[in-house]
Design an enzyme around this catalytic site. Structure first.
Site, PDB file in Angstrom:
ATOM      1  CG  ASP A   1       1.163  -0.910  -4.047  1.00  0.00           C
ATOM      2  OD1 ASP A   1       1.934  -1.756  -4.527  1.00  0.00           O
ATOM      3  OD2 ASP A   1       1.158  -0.589  -2.845  1.00  0.00           O
TER       4      ASP A   1
ATOM      5  CE1 TYR B   1      -0.025  -0.549   3.238  1.00  0.00           C
ATOM      6  CE2 TYR B   1      -0.883  -0.357   1.013  1.00  0.00           C
ATOM      7  CZ  TYR B   1       0.191  -0.361   1.890  1.00  0.00           C
ATOM      8  OH  TYR B   1       1.455  -0.183   1.392  1.00  0.00           O
TER       9      TYR B   1
ATOM     10  CE  LYS C   1       2.828  -3.207  -1.118  1.00  0.00           C
ATOM     11  NZ  LYS C   1       1.710  -2.285  -0.847  1.00  0.00           N
TER      12      LYS C   1
ATOM     13  CG  HIS D   1       4.097  -5.059   3.640  1.00  0.00           C
ATOM     14  ND1 HIS D   1       2.755  -4.807   3.652  1.00  0.00           N
ATOM     15  CD2 HIS D   1       4.677  -3.854   3.464  1.00  0.00           C
ATOM     16  CE1 HIS D   1       2.544  -3.507   3.490  1.00  0.00           C
ATOM     17  NE2 HIS D   1       3.704  -2.914   3.370  1.00  0.00           N
TER      18      HIS D   1
HETATM   19  P1  NAD Z   1       3.493   9.393  -1.250  1.00  0.00           P
HETATM   20  O1  NAD Z   1       4.905   9.803  -1.403  1.00  0.00           O
HETATM   21  O2  NAD Z   1       2.716   8.935  -2.425  1.00  0.00           O
HETATM   22  O3  NAD Z   1       2.795  10.607  -0.506  1.00  0.00           O
HETATM   23  C1  NAD Z   1       1.428  10.667  -0.322  1.00  0.00           C
HETATM   24  C2  NAD Z   1       1.108  12.024   0.286  1.00  0.00           C
HETATM   25  O4  NAD Z   1       1.647  13.053  -0.552  1.00  0.00           O
HETATM   26  C3  NAD Z   1      -0.392  12.254   0.314  1.00  0.00           C
HETATM   27  O5  NAD Z   1      -0.911  11.836   1.541  1.00  0.00           O
HETATM   28  C4  NAD Z   1      -0.500  13.752   0.124  1.00  0.00           C
HETATM   29  O6  NAD Z   1      -0.381  14.355   1.372  1.00  0.00           O
HETATM   30  C5  NAD Z   1       0.718  14.106  -0.678  1.00  0.00           C
HETATM   31  N1  NAD Z   1       0.411  14.306  -2.115  1.00  0.00           N
HETATM   32  C6  NAD Z   1      -0.004  13.380  -3.022  1.00  0.00           C
HETATM   33  N2  NAD Z   1      -0.138  13.940  -4.247  1.00  0.00           N
HETATM   34  C7  NAD Z   1       0.207  15.247  -4.105  1.00  0.00           C
HETATM   35  C8  NAD Z   1       0.269  16.319  -5.011  1.00  0.00           C
HETATM   36  N3  NAD Z   1      -0.017  16.165  -6.297  1.00  0.00           N
HETATM   37  N4  NAD Z   1       0.686  17.519  -4.525  1.00  0.00           N
HETATM   38  C9  NAD Z   1       1.001  17.688  -3.228  1.00  0.00           C
HETATM   39  N5  NAD Z   1       0.965  16.690  -2.332  1.00  0.00           N
HETATM   40  C10 NAD Z   1       0.565  15.473  -2.759  1.00  0.00           C
HETATM   41  O7  NAD Z   1       3.485   8.292  -0.079  1.00  0.00           O
HETATM   42  P2  NAD Z   1       2.781   6.907   0.172  1.00  0.00           P
HETATM   43  O8  NAD Z   1       1.322   6.968   0.050  1.00  0.00           O
HETATM   44  O9  NAD Z   1       3.304   6.416   1.469  1.00  0.00           O
HETATM   45  O10 NAD Z   1       3.381   5.981  -0.973  1.00  0.00           O
HETATM   46  C11 NAD Z   1       2.671   5.616  -2.139  1.00  0.00           C
HETATM   47  C12 NAD Z   1       2.201   4.188  -2.050  1.00  0.00           C
HETATM   48  O11 NAD Z   1       3.300   3.317  -1.774  1.00  0.00           O
HETATM   49  C13 NAD Z   1       1.251   3.903  -0.881  1.00  0.00           C
HETATM   50  O12 NAD Z   1      -0.029   4.407  -1.077  1.00  0.00           O
HETATM   51  C14 NAD Z   1       1.337   2.407  -0.823  1.00  0.00           C
HETATM   52  O13 NAD Z   1       0.570   1.832  -1.855  1.00  0.00           O
HETATM   53  C15 NAD Z   1       2.825   2.192  -1.037  1.00  0.00           C
HETATM   54  N6  NAD Z   1       3.582   2.074   0.238  1.00  0.00           N
HETATM   55  C16 NAD Z   1       4.232   0.916   0.482  1.00  0.00           C
HETATM   56  C17 NAD Z   1       4.969   0.755   1.636  1.00  0.00           C
HETATM   57  C18 NAD Z   1       5.702  -0.528   1.873  1.00  0.00           C
HETATM   58  O14 NAD Z   1       6.224  -0.743   2.965  1.00  0.00           O
HETATM   59  N7  NAD Z   1       5.764  -1.391   0.892  1.00  0.00           N
HETATM   60  C19 NAD Z   1       5.059   1.787   2.591  1.00  0.00           C
HETATM   61  C20 NAD Z   1       4.375   2.980   2.326  1.00  0.00           C
HETATM   62  C21 NAD Z   1       3.660   3.115   1.145  1.00  0.00           C
END
Ligand code: NAD
Length: 278
Positions: free
Chosen positions: A45, A50, A75, A108
């Protein structure tokens, strides 16, 4: 390990667990996606905003994995919703990704003040019909926005990608999806590390009972509720840990206890609100 798939309203299947690359700097994206593909992820994704589509594309090209084994989402950013802009934007994304088509293309944010999200949706329908994206959907859309898209075009998005984790569940969007066959994708499935989810007693107890990490327990909670997730990490051991969530099952009571974490007053939200992000 085979990741279960979920059928979209387009007829295509999406792997229920993927790898997200929000905030992965361009120069690190190729390495992170290469590692994710090595671990076994086949669903990536990304998004134009990004600024790492080139890195994602390079990792895909070098992986040698057959295109039809991969599921790639990108997106449309908010400043390109008007007029014919979405058509230029998808072509730029495809160039960067080195792909002929993406599996899923999303608008988005609705950015309601600009009032261009319905136009963007009409252009995404054309993009799908031109074969440049197999399925199309939206992100951060609330029921009022989704109703408008369907009223204007008659086309239900394949997915809505929304902030969704135990502390912020947006049940109204989930209900809208249930009623129309639209799937729900979670962004911030782990609360982006900003909400104290892992210390929560319900999460900690479930993790301990199954001998897994709190992050794995939360990912399992999403999966058992039918939600599509793509946690992000650039740390190899966490990339592996987040993929290793198919060897245990939470009990119904554990799922319910984690579901009860949501304070129900919106205070668990860690990202922007769709009505305020313009
Ligand atoms: P997430 O909830 O996946 O959190 C990521 C963070 O959690 C990492 O930076 C790390 O610090 C921590 N983490 C990850 N794995 C872990 C583990 N096993 N143990 C402990 N901590 C851990 O948040 P995200 O990255 O914002 O969301 C996932 C994906 O969603 C993004 O990478 C992106 O592709 C998408 N996204 C979309 C939007 C949107 O507006 N559509 C916004 C934000 C993210």
């Amino acid at each position: 390990m085979t990741v279960p798939t979920v059928k979209l309203n387009s007829g295509y299947e999406i792997p229920q667990l993927g790898f997200g690359v929000f905030l992965v700097p361009p120069h690190e994206a190729e390495k992170a996606v290469t590692e994710a593909l090595e671990v076994g992820y086949r669903h990536i994704d990304t998004a134009a905003i990004y600024k790492n589509e080139e890195g994602v594309g390079a990792a895909i090209a070098k992986s040698g994995i057959a295109r039809d084994e991969l599921f790639i989402t990108t997106k449309l950013w908010n400043d390109r919703q008007a007029g014919e802009e979405p058509h230029s934007a998808i072509r730029e994304s495809l160039d960067k990704l080195q792909l002929d088509y993406v599996d899923l293309y999303l608008t988005h944010w609705p950015t309601p003040e600009k009032d261009t999200y319905s136009n963007a949706w009409q252009k995404l329908i054309e993009i799908r019909d031109a074969g440049l994206s197999r399925s199309i959907g939206v992100s951060n859309h609330l029921p009022e926005h989704l109703d408008r898209l369907v009223a204007d075009t008659g086309v239900v998005p394949a997915v809505d990608q929304i902030e969704l984790h135990p502390a912020y569940q947006q049940q109204n969007v989930i209900d809208w999806g249930r009623a129309t066959g639209m799937r729900i994708e979670s962004w911030g499935p782990l609360g982006q590390g900003k909400y104290p989810l892992f210390e929560n007693p319900a999460v900690a107890a479930a993790a301990e009972a199954h001998g897994v990490s709190p992050a794995q327990a939360v990912l399992r909670w999403h999966l058992q509720r039918g939600i599509i997730v793509f946690p992000k990490s650039v740390n190899r051991s966490r990339i592996e840990e987040n993929f290793d969530v198919f060897g245990f099952e939470l009990t119904a009571a554990e799922v319910d206890a984690i579901t009860a974490i949501d304070p129900q007053d919106g205070s668990g939200r860690v990202g922007s609100h769709p009505l305020e992000f313009n």
